[in-house]
Structure formats: structure tokens, C-alpha cells
Design an enzyme around this catalytic site. Structure first.
Site, mmCIF file in Angstrom:
data_model
loop_
_atom_site.group_PDB
_atom_site.id
_atom_site.type_symbol
_atom_site.label_atom_id
_atom_site.label_comp_id
_atom_site.label_asym_id
_atom_site.label_seq_id
_atom_site.Cartn_x
_atom_site.Cartn_y
_atom_site.Cartn_z
ATOM 1 N N ARG A 15 0.846 -1.212 0.000
ATOM 2 C CA ARG A 15 0.000 0.000 0.000
ATOM 3 C C ARG A 15 0.883 1.265 0.000
ATOM 4 O O ARG A 15 1.073 1.895 -1.025
ATOM 5 C CB ARG A 15 -0.959 -0.045 1.204
ATOM 6 C CG ARG A 15 -2.067 0.979 1.141
ATOM 7 C CD ARG A 15 -1.692 2.360 1.653
ATOM 8 N NE ARG A 15 -1.179 2.381 3.021
ATOM 9 C CZ ARG A 15 -0.572 3.437 3.571
ATOM 10 N NH1 ARG A 15 -0.395 4.553 2.870
ATOM 11 N NH2 ARG A 15 -0.099 3.388 4.800
ATOM 12 N N ASP A 16 1.463 1.579 1.149
ATOM 13 C CA ASP A 16 2.337 2.760 1.234
ATOM 14 C C ASP A 16 3.482 2.612 0.229
ATOM 15 O O ASP A 16 3.891 3.566 -0.437
ATOM 16 C CB ASP A 16 2.889 2.848 2.667
ATOM 17 C CG ASP A 16 3.345 4.238 3.063
ATOM 18 O OD1 ASP A 16 3.651 5.029 2.171
ATOM 19 O OD2 ASP A 16 3.416 4.520 4.269
ATOM 20 N N CYS A 240 4.478 9.071 0.289
ATOM 21 C CA CYS A 240 3.111 9.580 0.168
ATOM 22 C C CYS A 240 3.078 10.591 -0.964
ATOM 23 O O CYS A 240 3.864 11.541 -0.971
ATOM 24 C CB CYS A 240 2.681 10.226 1.485
ATOM 25 S SG CYS A 240 1.064 10.980 1.364
ATOM 26 N N ASN A 249 9.408 3.926 3.411
ATOM 27 C CA ASN A 249 9.347 3.503 4.806
ATOM 28 C C ASN A 249 10.654 2.821 5.175
ATOM 29 O O ASN A 249 11.419 2.403 4.306
ATOM 30 C CB ASN A 249 8.224 2.475 4.996
ATOM 31 C CG ASN A 249 6.853 3.047 4.722
ATOM 32 O OD1 ASN A 249 6.464 3.198 3.574
ATOM 33 N ND2 ASN A 249 6.136 3.374 5.760
HETATM 34 P P1 HMG Z 1 -12.297 14.578 -3.141
HETATM 35 O O1 HMG Z 1 -11.865 14.827 -4.559
HETATM 36 O O2 HMG Z 1 -12.467 15.771 -2.258
HETATM 37 O O3 HMG Z 1 -13.613 13.695 -3.044
HETATM 38 O O4 HMG Z 1 -11.269 13.580 -2.512
HETATM 39 P P2 HMG Z 1 -15.004 13.744 -3.710
HETATM 40 O O5 HMG Z 1 -15.938 13.166 -2.718
HETATM 41 O O6 HMG Z 1 -15.280 15.127 -4.286
HETATM 42 O O7 HMG Z 1 -14.861 12.720 -4.921
HETATM 43 C C1 HMG Z 1 -14.120 12.994 -6.107
HETATM 44 C C2 HMG Z 1 -14.234 11.788 -7.021
HETATM 45 O O8 HMG Z 1 -13.591 10.659 -6.427
HETATM 46 C C3 HMG Z 1 -15.684 11.362 -7.256
HETATM 47 O O9 HMG Z 1 -15.720 10.778 -8.542
HETATM 48 C C4 HMG Z 1 -15.891 10.289 -6.211
HETATM 49 O O10 HMG Z 1 -16.885 9.375 -6.567
HETATM 50 C C5 HMG Z 1 -14.528 9.624 -6.204
HETATM 51 P P3 HMG Z 1 -16.387 11.568 -9.782
HETATM 52 O O11 HMG Z 1 -17.794 11.874 -9.349
HETATM 53 O O12 HMG Z 1 -15.552 12.814 -9.965
HETATM 54 O O13 HMG Z 1 -16.256 10.590 -10.918
HETATM 55 N N1 HMG Z 1 -14.244 9.006 -4.901
HETATM 56 C C6 HMG Z 1 -13.853 7.734 -4.758
HETATM 57 N N2 HMG Z 1 -13.678 6.743 -5.638
HETATM 58 C C7 HMG Z 1 -13.270 5.547 -5.150
HETATM 59 N N3 HMG Z 1 -13.060 5.317 -3.838
HETATM 60 C C8 HMG Z 1 -13.220 6.291 -2.932
HETATM 61 C C9 HMG Z 1 -13.651 7.566 -3.387
HETATM 62 N N4 HMG Z 1 -13.897 8.724 -2.754
HETATM 63 C C10 HMG Z 1 -14.261 9.594 -3.707
HETATM 64 N N5 HMG Z 1 -12.986 6.056 -1.643
HETATM 65 C C11 HMG Z 1 -10.620 11.839 -0.971
HETATM 66 C C12 HMG Z 1 -11.354 13.161 -1.146
HETATM 67 C C13 HMG Z 1 -10.462 11.623 0.500
HETATM 68 C C14 HMG Z 1 -11.464 10.738 -1.598
HETATM 69 C C15 HMG Z 1 -9.258 11.948 -1.697
HETATM 70 O O14 HMG Z 1 -8.595 13.070 -1.222
HETATM 71 C C16 HMG Z 1 -8.386 10.718 -1.459
HETATM 72 O O15 HMG Z 1 -8.716 9.632 -1.911
HETATM 73 N N6 HMG Z 1 -7.266 10.934 -0.754
HETATM 74 C C17 HMG Z 1 -6.361 9.839 -0.421
HETATM 75 C C18 HMG Z 1 -4.948 10.278 -0.606
HETATM 76 C C19 HMG Z 1 -4.037 9.146 -0.230
HETATM 77 O O16 HMG Z 1 -4.342 7.986 -0.438
HETATM 78 N N7 HMG Z 1 -2.879 9.498 0.362
HETATM 79 C C20 HMG Z 1 -1.931 8.517 0.788
HETATM 80 C C21 HMG Z 1 -2.400 7.698 1.959
HETATM 81 S S1 HMG Z 1 -2.075 8.438 3.542
HETATM 82 C C22 HMG Z 1 -0.425 8.042 3.835
HETATM 83 O O17 HMG Z 1 0.242 7.518 2.977
HETATM 84 C C23 HMG Z 1 0.121 8.261 5.223
HETATM 85 C C24 HMG Z 1 0.330 6.948 5.996
HETATM 86 O O18 HMG Z 1 1.164 6.045 5.308
HETATM 87 C C25 HMG Z 1 0.940 7.232 7.371
HETATM 88 C C26 HMG Z 1 2.152 8.142 7.260
HETATM 89 O O19 HMG Z 1 3.125 7.819 6.557
HETATM 90 O O20 HMG Z 1 2.089 9.182 7.897
HETATM 91 C C27 HMG Z 1 -1.043 6.261 6.243
HETATM 92 MG MG MG Z 2 3.397 6.177 5.339
#
Ligand code: HMG
Ligand code: MG
Length: 305
Positions: A15-16, A240, A249
Site C-alpha cells: 500500500r504505502d 506519500c 518507509n
Molecule cells: P475529493 O476529490 O475531495 O472527493 O477527494 P469527492 O468526494 O469530491 O470525490 C471525487 C471523485 O472521487 C468522485 O468521482 C468520487 O466518486 C470519487 P467523480 O464523481 O468525480 O467521478 N471518490 C472515490 N472513488 C473511489 N473510492 C473512494 C472515493 N472517494 C471519492 N474512496 C478523498 C477526497 C479523500 C477521496 C481523496 O482526497 C483521497 O482519496 N485521498 C487519499 C490520498 C491518499 O491515499 N494518500 C496517501 C495515503 S495516507 C499516507 O500515505 C500516510 C500513511 O502512510 C501514514 C504516514 O506515513 O504518515 C497512512
Molecule cells: Mg506512510
């Protein structure tokens, strides 16, 4: 000083590790990779994330990957969930455990999830209701706990308060994420001291990115505090997409090697781990970031097959 006798590793390589890779990796490769990880003795393998494919195109194949991986008994395969939409898709795919994520940094929250911290907590509370109805355990991640690419220093008290909030909302464990790898052992200890004023030590996990090469020593500091859950990524994959400058990581091989040397039990086969890591690094045509991998290959201690 009392180290834990046993440490649980949460493998986040699929994933990450992959979410920041630009070239799309076919689903069947990801499936083979996770199947190799499943043979290593790891008990928790984060499989993918059900985030928006517009935000993280690499993991758009989450349904297929999750459904087709071999689910080994006594291994859990949590997935990352940003909102109710993601959870509903995950439930349809048969997911049995999830992880949610937020951050004490307003700006990182906006960049990573397009909402404020308060809104992201609200999304999590909606997720928790449905997860509870389906008996789905939920892990909580807090990002940028030791520094943010947009805001700089983050208050340990803010991290502790948010950790407490997630725990009260029903998360069974809180993973403290040094998303951009800027922590050091003193800061790690200060943070853990603050966090365990609010939540029990046994609920704390650590998640270090190795941007400045301090992840292992930061883990050591966390172990000294008694933390016994460590997130890592085979071969040091990771990053990320919304945290500029963040690298991978800490490498799982390096963590397991250190823990083995310290007499701390992990029940993980380091050679099988290296083989899983090498498989993915060959696909990506990159070198492993694991020092242990390099050292063991140089000394011919790695099995050939
Ligand atoms: P948004 O654009 O504000 O959401 O994103 P929205 O509700 O306006 O939706 C936009 C479009 O995405 C729509 O489609 C939704 O249907 C679709 P359209 O109508 O335009 O065709 N949509 C989805 N589709 C599939 N699955 C979903 C989903 N949600 C909306 N779940 C949102 C808001 C939160 C969805 C977006 O910002 C997002 O997905 N962000 C995730 C970013 C990410 O994955 N970052 C990395 C993970 S965190 C990390 O790595 C840190 C960690 O490792 C710990 C650390 O290291 O600190 C965990
Ligand atoms: Mg991470």
C-alpha cells in the site's frame, strides 16, 4: 530500560510502498507480491487502499488485488479507507479489517484528503459507525506527527489529543506516522511520553519513513519506550504522493534483522522477505533500500531460488 519481548510488524509495502509509484504495476504482479509476503511469517499485510483512483491511480485496482490475493490463515489484510464510499467498496470486496487516517496538520489534511482536520475526523466517525455494524476492526493512522512538509513542527500535545480521539472513536491501535522522516530519537521519545498520557502504551504503533536515514534509530527509541508494533515496508518501498520530499518507509528486512539481533521475537523469515522485496524491486527496476538485503547478498547468505 525494558524492550518488548515480541514485536508485531505491520507490512505496508503493498500500500504505502506502491502508492507513490508512477508507472502502473499490473494487478497480477501486486497479487504475486502480496502472496510472497504472506509466506514470510508476517501477520499483518496492508494490501491496498480504497481511496479515490483520481488521487492515487496506482491503487485503482484495489478490488481485484484484494479479491485475488491468497488469504493465509492468521494473517490479516487491512486496507486503507478515506471515506464511507471507500468502506462500502471494501466491504463489497470482502475486506475484514481497515485503517483510517488523519493528521494534526491542517495543511497536510487539505493536501492529502481535501478537507480540514475536523472534517476528516467527521469522515472517520461515519466510517466507524459502518465498520462497527460489520464487525470490522479499525486501525488509526496519524500522519506528520514529527513534522509536516507544509507546516513544519507539529505539537506533541496535538498528536496526543488526536490519538485519544481516534481511540475513543473505536480504533484498536494508533500508528504514529513520521510521514516525511524528519524525526529523531529524542523527539520520538518526547512524543511517545506525551501520547501515553492520553492512550495506553499497548495501543501505540510507530510508522517511520527513512528520508534522513533515522528510521531504525527512531524505532529503537520507540522500543525503549516499550512500543511493540512497528510499521515497515519490504525493501524500503514507499512514500506519500501528497508529502513532497518523503521517501520510503523503513525496510522490513532491516527492522527484522535488528529485532532478531536484539533477541526480540518476530517469527518472520528474513530470507523470504528479501525474496519478496527483490521480486518487486525487479519489477520496478530499482535497487532495494534495505541495507540488510545488500549485506546478505554480498555475503552470499541469500537463497538462490
Ligand atoms: P475529493 O476529490 O475531495 O472527493 O477527494 P469527492 O468526494 O469530491 O470525490 C471525487 C471523485 O472521487 C468522485 O468521482 C468520487 O466518486 C470519487 P467523480 O464523481 O468525480 O467521478 N471518490 C472515490 N472513488 C473511489 N473510492 C473512494 C472515493 N472517494 C471519492 N474512496 C478523498 C477526497 C479523500 C477521496 C481523496 O482526497 C483521497 O482519496 N485521498 C487519499 C490520498 C491518499 O491515499 N494518500 C496517501 C495515503 S495516507 C499516507 O500515505 C500516510 C500513511 O502512510 C501514514 C504516514 O506515513 O504518515 C497512512
Ligand atoms: Mg506512510
Amino acid at each position: 530500560m525494558s524492550f518488548p519481548s515480541q514485536v508485531k510488524i505491520v507490512e505496508v509495502g503493498a500500500r504505502d510502498g506502491l502508492q507513490n509509484e508512477k508507472k502502473i504495476i499490473p494487478a497480477d504482479i501486486k497479487i504475486q507480491f502480496i502472496n510472497l509476503l504472506s509466506e514470510t511469517g508476517l501477520k499483518v499485510i496492508e494490501a491496498t487502499s480504497f481511496v479515490s483512483p483520481k488521487w492515487v491511480p496506482q491503487l485503482a485496482d484495489h478490488d481485484e488485488v484484494f479479491q485475488k490475493i491468497n488469504k493465509v490463515n492468521n494473517v490479516s489484510y487491512p486496507v486503507l479507507i478515506p471515506n464511507v464510499n471507500g468502506l462500502q467498496n471494501a466491504i463489497k470486496a470482502g475486506v475484514k479489517e481497515i485503517a483510517v487516517f488523519t493528521t494534526p496538520s491542517e495543511q497536510f489534511s487539505q493536501h492529502n484528503t481535501n478537507c480540514s482536520v475536523a472534517e476528516s475526523v467527521e469522515r472517520i466517525s461515519e466510517i466507524m459507525v459502518i465498520a462497527k455494524e460489520h464487525d470490522i476492526p479499525v486501525r488509526g493512522y496519524l500522519s506528520c506527527v514529527l513534522g509536516c512538509p507544509y507546516e513544519g513542527k507539529i505539537s506533541a500535545l496535538a498528536v496526543a489529543n488526536l490519538a485519544e480521539k481516534l481511540l475513543l472513536m473505536g480504533c484498536y491501535e494508533i500508528s504514529l506516522g513520521d510521514t516525511i522522516g524528519v524525526g529523531n530519537p529524542v523527539a520520538v521519545k518526547e512524543l511517545i511520553v506525551e501520547v501515553i498520557k492520553k492512550i495506553p502504551l499497548e495501543k501505540v504503533a510507530v510508522h517511520f519513513h527513512d528520508t534522513y536515514g533515522l528510521a531504525l534509530v527512531n524505532i529503537y527509541a520507540a522500543l525503549e519506550c516499550g512500543v511493540n508494533v512497528v510499521d515497515s515496508s519490504v525493501s524500503g518501498l514507499g512514500g506519500c504522493p501528497y508529502a513532497p520530499g518523503a521517501t520510503g518507509n523503513v525496510a522490513t528486512e532491516d527492522v527484522v534483522y535488528m529485532l532478531n539481533g536484539m533477541g526480540i521475537q518476530t517469527d518472520i523469515d528474513i530470507v523470504k522477505l528479501m525474496l519478496a522485496g527483490n521480486f518487486m524491486m525487479n519489477v520496478l527496476q530499482k535497487s532495494s533500500q534495505s541495507k540488510v538485503n545488500l549485506a546478505l547478498q554480498m555475503t552470499n547468505n541469500c537463497r538462490e531460488d
